[in-house]
Design a protein around this motif. Structure first.
Motif, mmCIF file in Angstrom:
data_model
loop_
_atom_site.group_PDB
_atom_site.id
_atom_site.type_symbol
_atom_site.label_atom_id
_atom_site.label_comp_id
_atom_site.label_asym_id
_atom_site.label_seq_id
_atom_site.Cartn_x
_atom_site.Cartn_y
_atom_site.Cartn_z
ATOM 1 N N ALA A 174 46.629 65.652 4.472
ATOM 2 C CA ALA A 174 46.631 66.564 5.619
ATOM 3 C C ALA A 174 47.075 65.854 6.885
ATOM 4 C CB ALA A 174 45.237 67.167 5.809
ATOM 5 N N ALA A 175 46.696 64.581 7.021
ATOM 6 C CA ALA A 175 47.135 63.796 8.176
ATOM 7 C C ALA A 175 48.657 63.661 8.191
ATOM 8 C CB ALA A 175 46.477 62.417 8.151
ATOM 9 N N ARG A 176 49.236 63.431 7.010
ATOM 10 C CA ARG A 176 50.687 63.310 6.933
ATOM 11 C C ARG A 176 51.387 64.629 7.223
ATOM 12 N NH1 ARG A 176 49.611 59.271 2.744
ATOM 13 N NH2 ARG A 176 49.384 60.862 1.125
ATOM 14 N N ARG A 177 50.677 65.731 7.036
ATOM 15 C CA ARG A 177 51.275 67.050 7.272
ATOM 16 C C ARG A 177 50.969 67.590 8.672
ATOM 17 N NH1 ARG A 177 52.043 70.152 2.241
ATOM 18 N NH2 ARG A 177 52.209 68.620 0.568
ATOM 19 N N GLY A 178 50.298 66.790 9.506
ATOM 20 C CA GLY A 178 50.118 67.200 10.888
ATOM 21 C C GLY A 178 48.732 67.603 11.305
ATOM 22 N N ALA A 179 47.720 67.440 10.463
ATOM 23 C CA ALA A 179 46.344 67.742 10.860
ATOM 24 C C ALA A 179 45.915 66.795 11.974
ATOM 25 C CB ALA A 179 45.402 67.616 9.670
ATOM 26 N N SER A 180 45.037 67.253 12.833
ATOM 27 C CA SER A 180 44.620 66.439 13.969
ATOM 28 C C SER A 180 43.806 65.237 13.510
ATOM 29 C CB SER A 180 43.772 67.268 14.931
ATOM 30 O OG SER A 180 42.486 67.517 14.385
ATOM 31 N N PRO A 181 43.875 64.124 14.252
ATOM 32 C CA PRO A 181 43.095 62.934 13.881
ATOM 33 C C PRO A 181 41.598 63.224 13.767
ATOM 34 C CG PRO A 181 44.739 62.366 15.535
ATOM 35 C CD PRO A 181 44.752 63.866 15.410
ATOM 36 N N THR A 182 41.086 64.092 14.644
ATOM 37 C CA THR A 182 39.661 64.433 14.590
ATOM 38 C C THR A 182 39.318 65.132 13.285
ATOM 39 O OG1 THR A 182 39.527 64.619 16.999
ATOM 40 C CG2 THR A 182 37.798 65.704 15.718
ATOM 41 N N THR A 183 40.150 66.097 12.897
ATOM 42 C CA THR A 183 39.933 66.808 11.636
ATOM 43 C C THR A 183 39.977 65.852 10.459
ATOM 44 O OG1 THR A 183 40.792 68.925 12.420
ATOM 45 C CG2 THR A 183 40.904 68.514 10.053
ATOM 46 N N VAL A 184 40.960 64.971 10.445
ATOM 47 C CA VAL A 184 41.127 64.030 9.337
ATOM 48 C C VAL A 184 39.937 63.081 9.259
ATOM 49 C CG1 VAL A 184 42.538 62.139 8.444
ATOM 50 C CG2 VAL A 184 43.624 64.194 9.382
ATOM 51 N N ARG A 185 39.501 62.578 10.386
ATOM 52 C CA ARG A 185 38.365 61.651 10.401
ATOM 53 C C ARG A 185 37.103 62.328 9.879
ATOM 54 N NH1 ARG A 185 38.745 60.580 15.211
ATOM 55 N NH2 ARG A 185 37.094 61.894 16.119
ATOM 56 N N ARG A 186 36.849 63.532 10.341
ATOM 57 C CA ARG A 186 35.639 64.248 9.907
ATOM 58 C C ARG A 186 35.752 64.691 8.452
ATOM 59 N NH1 ARG A 186 34.239 68.436 14.712
ATOM 60 N NH2 ARG A 186 32.571 68.940 13.232
ATOM 61 N N ALA A 187 36.944 65.099 8.033
ATOM 62 C CA ALA A 187 37.136 65.517 6.641
ATOM 63 C C ALA A 187 36.920 64.341 5.683
ATOM 64 C CB ALA A 187 38.525 66.103 6.452
ATOM 65 N N SER A 188 37.374 63.164 6.067
ATOM 66 C CA SER A 188 37.221 61.987 5.215
ATOM 67 C C SER A 188 35.749 61.676 4.941
ATOM 68 C CB SER A 188 37.885 60.775 5.858
ATOM 69 O OG SER A 188 39.275 60.985 6.018
ATOM 70 N N ARG A 189 34.886 62.035 5.869
ATOM 71 C CA ARG A 189 33.451 61.761 5.714
ATOM 72 C C ARG A 189 32.770 62.723 4.747
ATOM 73 N NH1 ARG A 189 32.524 61.189 12.211
ATOM 74 N NH2 ARG A 189 33.489 59.123 12.466
ATOM 75 N N PHE A 190 33.496 63.728 4.254
ATOM 76 C CA PHE A 190 32.911 64.671 3.309
ATOM 77 C C PHE A 190 32.569 64.005 1.978
ATOM 78 C CE2 PHE A 190 33.612 69.308 4.656
ATOM 79 C CZ PHE A 190 33.434 68.995 6.014
ATOM 80 N N PHE A 191 33.127 62.827 1.723
ATOM 81 C CA PHE A 191 32.722 62.092 0.522
ATOM 82 C C PHE A 191 31.208 61.885 0.503
ATOM 83 C CE2 PHE A 191 37.170 60.284 0.371
ATOM 84 C CZ PHE A 191 37.507 60.849 -0.849
ATOM 85 N N ASP A 192 30.608 61.750 1.679
ATOM 86 C CA ASP A 192 29.173 61.494 1.771
ATOM 87 C C ASP A 192 28.335 62.732 1.455
ATOM 88 O OD1 ASP A 192 29.746 58.882 2.557
ATOM 89 O OD2 ASP A 192 29.749 59.396 4.693
#
Length: 335
Positions: A174-192
């Motif tokens: 999603a980051a490579r497709r233009g998602a905002s850095p905030t969205t990407v950072r928070r989405a990555s934490r969904f592993f938890d």
């Protein structure tokens, strides 16, 4: 016929897999069928709950994933896994650092969940693009529920939100497709958020749970369909009531995928005795786990989705997971 990526269709499972079970055993009290998360063997005192799962669609965090997904399946019985075995298949040219990272993350996840890894097999395998890890989790239990125990009149409740695992997996793409850095950072934490062990244990302890099933491949809609098939009962679901986190919506919008069909480890479906919904909510609230009523079980064997526009859709099969759609069109997995 060329098969699609992901789980085999139910008709092929029934034809070629679920009937090919070897010798009969009177100790087998829950035999394989579509929608069930585990098998159950009768012991002299109590039951042995057993479940296996592979992790095939990702490269990062594969060790933690492998532990959590099998622990989740066992947890849907209402019991915590105590022991685990693993099979680790590594691609050629793998280095020692990769092995250490994978196994250390498995050990950390197992320790957090109170699981002892008792053995398995590890090898370098030709033809692989990324590691594949398969785990088998075991629990010794006095009682259990399965995905096949829902009753007409039960309320279908769901913990957390849709597409949790897929949100984390797809964050990088999603980051490579233009998602905002905030969205990407928070989405990555969904592993938890991927474990449903506390969700299942807390709900089961209320005594008002007839069935549980975790939302894995095929997402919420796939899990709903499988639960109906396993319980041989009808379900009506209100699509508008299915919780979807803002990060999931943002990631899915960028990639053009449906969050309700996106792999969703971390969310648990629960069949709750009608009228006892608040008891379950009260049990999970102190654990910081949200739970939402999204539908109801009823007589028959149809799974109906009430869509937001007012249309009703009949689900005739478990959907192909949206993760595979992205994998075919983008290099989302990197080693």
């Amino acid at each position: 016929m060329k098969l699609a990526l992901g789980k085999l269709p139910p008709q092929l499972l029934r034809k070629y897999v679920l009937t090919m079970t070897g010798a009969k055993s009177k100790e087998l009290v829950l035999s394989p069928r579509v929608g069930l998360d585990f098998g159950v063997v009768k012991l002299r005192s109590g039951f042995l709950i057993v479940s296996s799962d592979p992790v095939t669609g990702i490269a990062k965090n594969v060790g933690r994933h492998a532990v959590v997904v099998s622990a989740n399946d066992v947890a849907t019985s209402g019991n915590r896994a105590s022991f685990m075995q693993s099979v680790i298949l590594l691609p050629e040219r793998v280095d020692e650092r990769t092995v250490k990272e994978l196994t250390s993350k498995m050990a950390d996840a197992a320790k957090q969940l109170g699981i002892t890894i008792v053995g398995g097999h590890t090898e370098v395998t030709p033809g692989l693009e990324r590691p594949i890890v398969m785990t088998t989790a075991f629990a010794i239990a006095r009682s259990f529920v399965s995905a096949g125990g829902a009753k007409a009149g039960d309320t279908l409740m769901m913990t957390k939100s849709a597409g949790i695992e897929g949100t984390a997996i797809l964050a990088e793409e999603a980051a490579r497709r233009g998602a905002s850095p905030t969205t990407v950072r928070r989405a990555s934490r969904f592993f938890d958020r991927m474990s449903v062990v506390d969700d299942a244990e807390g709900a089961f302890e209320t005594g008002f749970i007839h069935a549980m099933h975790d939302c894995t491949e095929g997402g919420v809609l796939g899990a709903v369909y499988e639960m109906g098939v396993a319980s041989r009962i009808g379900i009506e679901v209100d699509e508008g009531k299915i919780p979807v986190a803002s990060e999931t919506r943002a990631v899915c919008a960028v990639l053009g995928v449906d969050p309700l069909k996106l792999i969703g480890s971390g969310a648990l479906l629960v069949a709750v005795e009608g009228g006892k919904e608040e008891v379950v909510k009260s049990a999970l609230y102190p654990l910081g786990i949200s739970v939402t009523s999204i539908g109801r079980f009823q007589a028959g064997e149809r799974t109906l989705i009430h869509e937001k526009g007012g249309r009703r859709t009949l689900i005739r099969d478990s959907p192909t997971d949206e993760l595979w759609k992205v994998e075919r069109t983008a290099h989302l997995v990197s080693t």
